[in-house]
Design an enzyme around this catalytic site. Structure first.
Site, PDB file in Angstrom:
ATOM      1  N   CYS A  70       0.880  -1.168   0.000  1.00  0.00           N
ATOM      2  CA  CYS A  70       0.000   0.000   0.000  1.00  0.00           C
ATOM      3  C   CYS A  70       0.917   1.217   0.000  1.00  0.00           C
ATOM      4  O   CYS A  70       2.102   1.089  -0.334  1.00  0.00           O
ATOM      5  CB  CYS A  70      -0.986  -0.034   1.168  1.00  0.00           C
ATOM      6  SG  CYS A  70      -0.283   0.082   2.819  1.00  0.00           S
ATOM      7  N   THR A  72       2.220   3.093   2.453  1.00  0.00           N
ATOM      8  CA  THR A  72       3.298   2.941   3.433  1.00  0.00           C
ATOM      9  C   THR A  72       3.707   1.489   3.652  1.00  0.00           C
ATOM     10  O   THR A  72       4.757   1.234   4.240  1.00  0.00           O
ATOM     11  CB  THR A  72       2.850   3.485   4.798  1.00  0.00           C
ATOM     12  OG1 THR A  72       1.682   2.744   5.211  1.00  0.00           O
ATOM     13  CG2 THR A  72       2.532   4.969   4.725  1.00  0.00           C
ATOM     14  N   ASN A 104      11.949 -14.805  12.070  1.00  0.00           N
ATOM     15  CA  ASN A 104      10.511 -14.717  12.361  1.00  0.00           C
ATOM     16  C   ASN A 104       9.666 -15.638  11.483  1.00  0.00           C
ATOM     17  O   ASN A 104       8.447 -15.675  11.646  1.00  0.00           O
ATOM     18  CB  ASN A 104      10.011 -13.271  12.210  1.00  0.00           C
ATOM     19  CG  ASN A 104      10.903 -12.264  12.914  1.00  0.00           C
ATOM     20  OD1 ASN A 104      11.422 -11.330  12.289  1.00  0.00           O
ATOM     21  ND2 ASN A 104      11.134 -12.438  14.208  1.00  0.00           N
ATOM     22  N   ARG A 114       4.931   4.350  -1.585  1.00  0.00           N
ATOM     23  CA  ARG A 114       5.252   5.770  -1.458  1.00  0.00           C
ATOM     24  C   ARG A 114       6.530   5.976  -0.643  1.00  0.00           C
ATOM     25  O   ARG A 114       6.901   7.113  -0.338  1.00  0.00           O
ATOM     26  CB  ARG A 114       4.087   6.514  -0.806  1.00  0.00           C
ATOM     27  CG  ARG A 114       2.846   6.569  -1.681  1.00  0.00           C
ATOM     28  CD  ARG A 114       1.651   7.166  -0.945  1.00  0.00           C
ATOM     29  NE  ARG A 114       0.512   7.365  -1.839  1.00  0.00           N
ATOM     30  CZ  ARG A 114      -0.740   7.577  -1.424  1.00  0.00           C
ATOM     31  NH1 ARG A 114      -1.010   7.593  -0.126  1.00  0.00           N
ATOM     32  NH2 ARG A 114      -1.711   7.749  -2.291  1.00  0.00           N
TER      33      ARG A 114
HETATM   34  C1  RB5 Z   1      -4.027   5.306   0.901  1.00  0.00           C
HETATM   35  O1  RB5 Z   1      -4.136   6.695   0.793  1.00  0.00           O
HETATM   36  C2  RB5 Z   1      -3.131   4.941   2.074  1.00  0.00           C
HETATM   37  O2  RB5 Z   1      -3.750   5.269   3.274  1.00  0.00           O
HETATM   38  C3  RB5 Z   1      -2.773   3.467   2.032  1.00  0.00           C
HETATM   39  O3  RB5 Z   1      -2.181   3.158   0.814  1.00  0.00           O
HETATM   40  C4  RB5 Z   1      -1.787   2.983   3.084  1.00  0.00           C
HETATM   41  O4  RB5 Z   1      -0.633   3.768   3.091  1.00  0.00           O
HETATM   42  C5  RB5 Z   1      -2.335   2.765   4.422  1.00  0.00           C
HETATM   43  O5  RB5 Z   1      -1.651   2.234   5.327  1.00  0.00           O
END
Ligand code: RB5
Length: 150
Positions: A70, A72, A104, A114
């Site tokens: 996702c 993060t 683990n 990102r």
């Molecule tokens: C999406 O905007 C973002 O919240 C998701 O990709 C993630 O980073 C959440 O943990």
């Protein structure tokens, strides 16, 4: 080797589709079977759904490993770890990716699209897939994690 042992399920939310597809191509080139369960289109979506879907492939034994992404890597990791039998860590560098396998016995890897670029993400994936669980005292500790699942 059973076929399951070569299967990796991949999923993500909308933030990580190109990186997920690059990882799928990368692991395929290294001889793994990539089971990419999407999403395939970039509309905003809910990462817990994709975490659960991927985690079920691993928990059921259909796939040996899961790689989820996702923005993060954090939210999708939290959701995946709610599925019984899943041990998923977010990794920002290869050392941690190697260690979550060696110590683990992680069966899923989470990445933040990102946070890490493609080159680093692929190095993290390689470290995760090339490491082996060491067992021994670490097996006792992993059993303690499993005992928390209730
Ligand atoms: C999406 O905007 C973002 O919240 C998701 O990709 C993630 O980073 C959440 O943990």
């Amino acid at each position: 080797m059973r076929m399951t042992q070569k299967r990796i399920v991949l999923s993500s939310d909308h933030t990580a589709i190109p990186l997920r597809q690059a990882i799928a191509a990368h692991v395929t080139a290294r001889g793994w079977i990539a089971v990419d369960i999407g999403p395939m289109t970039p509309e905003s979506t809910h990462y817990p759904r994709h975490a659960e879907a991927a985690a079920r492939h691993v928990a059921s034994g259909d796939c040996r490993f899961g790689i989820i992404l996702c923005g993060t890597g954090q939210g999708i990791m939290m959701a995946a770890n709610k599925v019984k039998g899943i041990r998923c860590g977010v990794c920002l560098e290869p050392y941690s990716a190697r260690m979550i396998r060696q110590h683990n016995d992680a069966n899923m890897l989470s990445l933040g699209a990102r946070v890490v670029g493609e080159g680093l993400a692929l190095a993290i994936v390689d470290a995760f897939l090339e490491a082996e669980f060491e067992g021994g005292r670490h097996a006792d500790r992993v059993a303690m994690i499993s005992a928390l699942e209730g």
